[in-house]
Design a protein around this motif. Structure first.
Motif, short mmCIF file in Angstrom:
data_model
loop_
_atom_site.label_atom_id
_atom_site.label_comp_id
_atom_site.label_asym_id
_atom_site.label_seq_id
_atom_site.Cartn_x
_atom_site.Cartn_y
_atom_site.Cartn_z
N MET A 139 0.76 -1.30 -0.06
CA MET A 139 -0.26 0.05 0.24
C MET A 139 0.28 1.15 -0.21
O MET A 139 0.35 2.51 -0.92
CB MET A 139 -0.83 0.22 1.41
N ILE A 140 1.47 1.54 0.63
CA ILE A 140 2.89 2.81 1.35
C ILE A 140 3.98 2.06 0.66
O ILE A 140 4.74 0.92 1.15
CB ILE A 140 2.43 3.62 2.16
N LYS A 141 4.64 2.91 0.71
CA LYS A 141 6.21 3.08 -0.06
C LYS A 141 7.35 4.18 1.33
O LYS A 141 6.41 5.56 0.86
CB LYS A 141 7.36 2.25 -0.37
N LEU A 142 8.11 4.13 1.94
CA LEU A 142 8.82 5.57 2.19
C LEU A 142 9.99 5.59 1.44
O LEU A 142 10.57 4.80 1.18
CB LEU A 142 9.61 5.28 3.62
N SER A 143 10.32 6.74 1.05
CA SER A 143 11.55 7.69 0.47
C SER A 143 11.97 8.38 1.04
O SER A 143 11.53 9.46 1.96
CB SER A 143 11.05 7.64 -0.55
N LYS A 144 13.43 8.37 0.86
CA LYS A 144 13.89 9.73 2.16
C LYS A 144 14.05 11.09 1.39
O LYS A 144 13.57 11.19 -0.28
CB LYS A 144 15.94 9.61 2.23
N VAL A 145 13.01 11.81 1.86
CA VAL A 145 13.49 13.79 1.37
C VAL A 145 14.50 14.09 1.25
O VAL A 145 15.30 13.46 2.01
CB VAL A 145 12.87 14.38 3.23
#
Length: 154
Positions: free
Chosen positions: A1-7
């Motif tokens: 559903m989601i993933k995280l990516s560095k800002v």
């Protein structure tokens, strides 16, 4: 559903441009401070938390991304405190038009799983008294009150 990516640096600056006045508005809603005082306090806090900008050790800032479309739906900010084997959740921001769709819940679940795998024992957080939505989310996710601050305006 989601993933995280560095800002990245541009996104970080955009976040600060949003976060400082937004945090100041929350301060004025919840404490007896003028907007000018709250802006000063908010800016000092953020600058202290990010002494070295995005490269500040221990501060983790991620975009929350829909996994199927790569569309950004929010932002996650937390830190890990190795001395006490704990983490602190500073901010989950879900875009207004994406709220109520489970992204906050999924983000917290993903963060908890990630921290558990890294051997972190607990996550702390604070919620402004008038942020009922966030309070309900954290209670639903099993977070409990560890202290309550109160104030009366005279």
């Amino acid at each position: 559903m989601i993933k995280l990516s560095k800002v990245n640096e541009v996104e970080f600056e955009e976040y600060l441009d949003f976060m400082i006045p937004d945090h100041a508005n929350e301060i004025t809603k919840n404490f007896n401070l003028t907007l000018e005082q709250a802006l000063e306090e908010s800016e000092m806090m953020i600058n202290d938390m990010f002494k070295d900008g995005l490269a500040t050790e221990g501060q983790c800032l991620y975009n929350i991304i829909k996994a199927n479309s790569n569309e950004k739906v929010g932002l996650l900010w937390y830190s890990i405190i190795p001395e006490i084997n704990s983490a602190y959740l500073y901010h989950i921001l879900i875009d207004e038009h994406e709220r109520g769709k489970g992204y906050g819940t999924k983000t917290i679940e993903m963060l908890q799983d990630n921290l558990r795998e890294r051997g972190v024992n607990s996550i702390g957080l604070s919620v402004f008294g008038k942020n009922d939505g966030a309070y309900r989310l954290y209670k639903k996710m099993g977070y409990s009150n560890t202290r309550i601050s109160m104030e009366k305006t005279l």
